[in-house]
Design a protein around this motif. Sequence first.
Motif, short mmCIF file in Angstrom:
data_model
loop_
_atom_site.label_atom_id
_atom_site.label_comp_id
_atom_site.label_asym_id
_atom_site.label_seq_id
_atom_site.Cartn_x
_atom_site.Cartn_y
_atom_site.Cartn_z
N MET A 241 2.20 -7.33 -7.46
CA MET A 241 2.90 -8.28 -6.59
C MET A 241 3.32 -7.60 -5.29
O MET A 241 3.18 -8.16 -4.19
CB MET A 241 4.13 -8.85 -7.32
N TYR A 242 3.80 -6.38 -5.41
CA TYR A 242 4.26 -5.63 -4.23
C TYR A 242 3.08 -5.34 -3.31
O TYR A 242 3.17 -5.50 -2.10
CB TYR A 242 4.91 -4.33 -4.69
N LYS A 243 1.94 -4.94 -3.91
CA LYS A 243 0.75 -4.65 -3.11
C LYS A 243 0.30 -5.89 -2.34
O LYS A 243 -0.08 -5.81 -1.17
CB LYS A 243 -0.39 -4.17 -4.01
N GLN A 244 0.33 -7.05 -3.01
CA GLN A 244 -0.11 -8.28 -2.37
C GLN A 244 0.76 -8.64 -1.16
O GLN A 244 0.27 -9.17 -0.17
CB GLN A 244 -0.11 -9.43 -3.38
N VAL A 245 2.04 -8.32 -1.25
CA VAL A 245 2.96 -8.63 -0.16
C VAL A 245 2.63 -7.84 1.09
O VAL A 245 2.65 -8.35 2.21
CB VAL A 245 4.42 -8.36 -0.59
N ILE A 246 2.30 -6.53 0.92
CA ILE A 246 2.11 -5.68 2.10
C ILE A 246 0.64 -5.44 2.46
O ILE A 246 0.35 -4.90 3.53
CB ILE A 246 2.81 -4.32 1.93
N GLU A 247 -0.30 -5.86 1.58
CA GLU A 247 -1.71 -5.51 1.79
C GLU A 247 -2.22 -6.00 3.14
O GLU A 247 -2.94 -5.30 3.84
CB GLU A 247 -2.58 -6.08 0.66
N TYR A 248 -1.87 -7.23 3.50
CA TYR A 248 -2.41 -7.81 4.73
C TYR A 248 -1.41 -7.82 5.88
O TYR A 248 -1.55 -8.57 6.83
CB TYR A 248 -2.94 -9.21 4.44
N SER A 249 -0.41 -6.96 5.77
CA SER A 249 0.52 -6.79 6.89
C SER A 249 -0.23 -6.17 8.06
O SER A 249 -1.14 -5.36 7.89
CB SER A 249 1.67 -5.87 6.48
N PHE A 250 0.14 -6.56 9.29
CA PHE A 250 -0.50 -6.00 10.48
C PHE A 250 -0.08 -4.56 10.72
O PHE A 250 -0.73 -3.82 11.45
CB PHE A 250 -0.17 -6.85 11.71
N ASP A 251 1.05 -4.15 10.10
CA ASP A 251 1.55 -2.79 10.29
C ASP A 251 0.95 -1.85 9.24
O ASP A 251 0.91 -2.18 8.05
CB ASP A 251 3.07 -2.75 10.17
N ALA A 252 0.50 -0.68 9.70
CA ALA A 252 0.03 0.35 8.77
C ALA A 252 1.18 0.77 7.87
O ALA A 252 2.25 1.14 8.36
CB ALA A 252 -0.52 1.54 9.55
N THR A 253 0.97 0.70 6.56
CA THR A 253 2.05 0.96 5.61
C THR A 253 1.55 1.84 4.47
O THR A 253 0.47 1.60 3.92
CB THR A 253 2.60 -0.35 5.02
N ILE A 254 2.34 2.85 4.11
CA ILE A 254 2.02 3.67 2.94
C ILE A 254 3.24 3.71 2.03
O ILE A 254 4.39 3.61 2.49
CB ILE A 254 1.58 5.10 3.33
N ILE A 255 2.98 3.82 0.73
CA ILE A 255 4.04 4.02 -0.26
C ILE A 255 3.85 5.43 -0.82
O ILE A 255 2.73 5.80 -1.20
CB ILE A 255 3.94 3.00 -1.42
N HIS A 256 4.93 6.19 -0.86
CA HIS A 256 4.80 7.55 -1.38
C HIS A 256 6.04 7.93 -2.19
O HIS A 256 7.15 7.43 -1.96
CB HIS A 256 4.57 8.57 -0.25
N SER A 257 5.83 8.83 -3.15
CA SER A 257 6.91 9.32 -3.99
C SER A 257 6.65 10.79 -4.28
O SER A 257 5.50 11.18 -4.55
CB SER A 257 6.97 8.53 -5.30
N ASP A 258 7.71 11.60 -4.23
CA ASP A 258 7.56 13.05 -4.40
C ASP A 258 6.47 13.59 -3.47
O ASP A 258 5.67 14.44 -3.84
CB ASP A 258 7.24 13.40 -5.85
N HIS A 259 6.44 13.03 -2.24
CA HIS A 259 5.51 13.44 -1.18
C HIS A 259 4.07 12.99 -1.41
O HIS A 259 3.22 13.17 -0.53
CB HIS A 259 5.52 14.95 -0.96
N ALA A 260 3.75 12.44 -2.59
CA ALA A 260 2.39 12.01 -2.88
C ALA A 260 2.21 10.53 -2.53
O ALA A 260 3.06 9.69 -2.85
CB ALA A 260 2.06 12.23 -4.36
N ILE A 261 1.10 10.22 -1.86
CA ILE A 261 0.81 8.84 -1.47
C ILE A 261 0.39 8.04 -2.70
O ILE A 261 -0.54 8.44 -3.43
CB ILE A 261 -0.30 8.79 -0.40
N LEU A 262 1.08 6.91 -2.95
CA LEU A 262 0.78 6.05 -4.09
C LEU A 262 -0.06 4.85 -3.69
O LEU A 262 -0.84 4.33 -4.50
CB LEU A 262 2.08 5.56 -4.74
N TYR A 263 0.11 4.41 -2.45
CA TYR A 263 -0.58 3.19 -2.02
C TYR A 263 -0.68 3.15 -0.50
O TYR A 263 0.21 3.63 0.21
CB TYR A 263 0.18 1.95 -2.52
N VAL A 264 -1.78 2.59 0.00
CA VAL A 264 -1.99 2.41 1.44
C VAL A 264 -2.54 1.00 1.64
O VAL A 264 -3.46 0.59 0.92
CB VAL A 264 -3.02 3.42 1.99
N ASN A 265 -2.00 0.25 2.58
CA ASN A 265 -2.53 -1.10 2.81
C ASN A 265 -3.76 -1.04 3.73
O ASN A 265 -4.17 0.01 4.20
CB ASN A 265 -1.45 -2.04 3.36
#
Length: 261
Positions: free
Chosen positions: A16-40
């Motif tokens: 659900m979270y991915k769907q919210v930000i996937e098509y955002s016009f802004d480049a967005t990354i999710i990261h934890s403990d410095h590791a990238i978990l998701y990129v739109n």
Amino acid sequence: MEGLDNTLTVSARKEMYKQVIEYSFDATIIHSDHAILYVNQAGEEFLGAKKEMLIGQNVCSMIKEEDVTLVTNRISEIMSQGRMAERVELTLIRVDGHLVDVELTCIPVLFGNQPAIQTVIRDITENKMRASELLEIRNEIYEISTAIVPVSDGVSIIPLGGRLSDDRVDQLLDTIPLKLKDEDLDYLIIDFSGVYKLDELMVSFLFNIHDIIRLLGIHPIFTGIRPELARKAVQIGKDLSDMHTLGTVKQAIQYINKRKK
């Protein structure tokens, strides 16, 4: 079964979270403990690589070495305080090695049930270029408006006008001495009649430029100093009595001509 239900719930939250930000016009990354978990999708395009290549990478690998400490400290602060940090500007390194000036907005989030940071990346390269161009234009205007105008042999005038900002004052204090060193002057008239804001900055400039001109062996004469500037000088404990001031440029020229006879 309860464990499976919990896993499905976490997985559903992630999707659900991915769907919210996937098509955002802004480049967005999710990261934890410095590791990238998701990129739109916008993040893929901006960073120049597919999700599969980016996920798992250390976010600091995209940061210039001199900014790594700043970024790691911000990450620690966001995670410990659990609130959004102030926006920061720095230079990002794309996968192809291209450097891009960006503004980062970092927000603490839950990615599924994992504490993480959502970083929104905004390209400000064009804005910085425009700001640089505007600064260059402004400096050119300042340069033109700081013309030293010859009046007669050994005498020149600098007419000042408008509002003297901090930047403008710094520019004047830098450029006037440089221009004067190539001039064979006995007298320099600085006319303040076109300056419409008289404040403490103006008073400070008046005293600084007076001392600089005197050190260059030139006699400064100030004209167009209105009574409110004199009052402002008195209010902040400055004494204008050591300065040579006259009401108008005409009076200054007449005074100089008499001295030359």
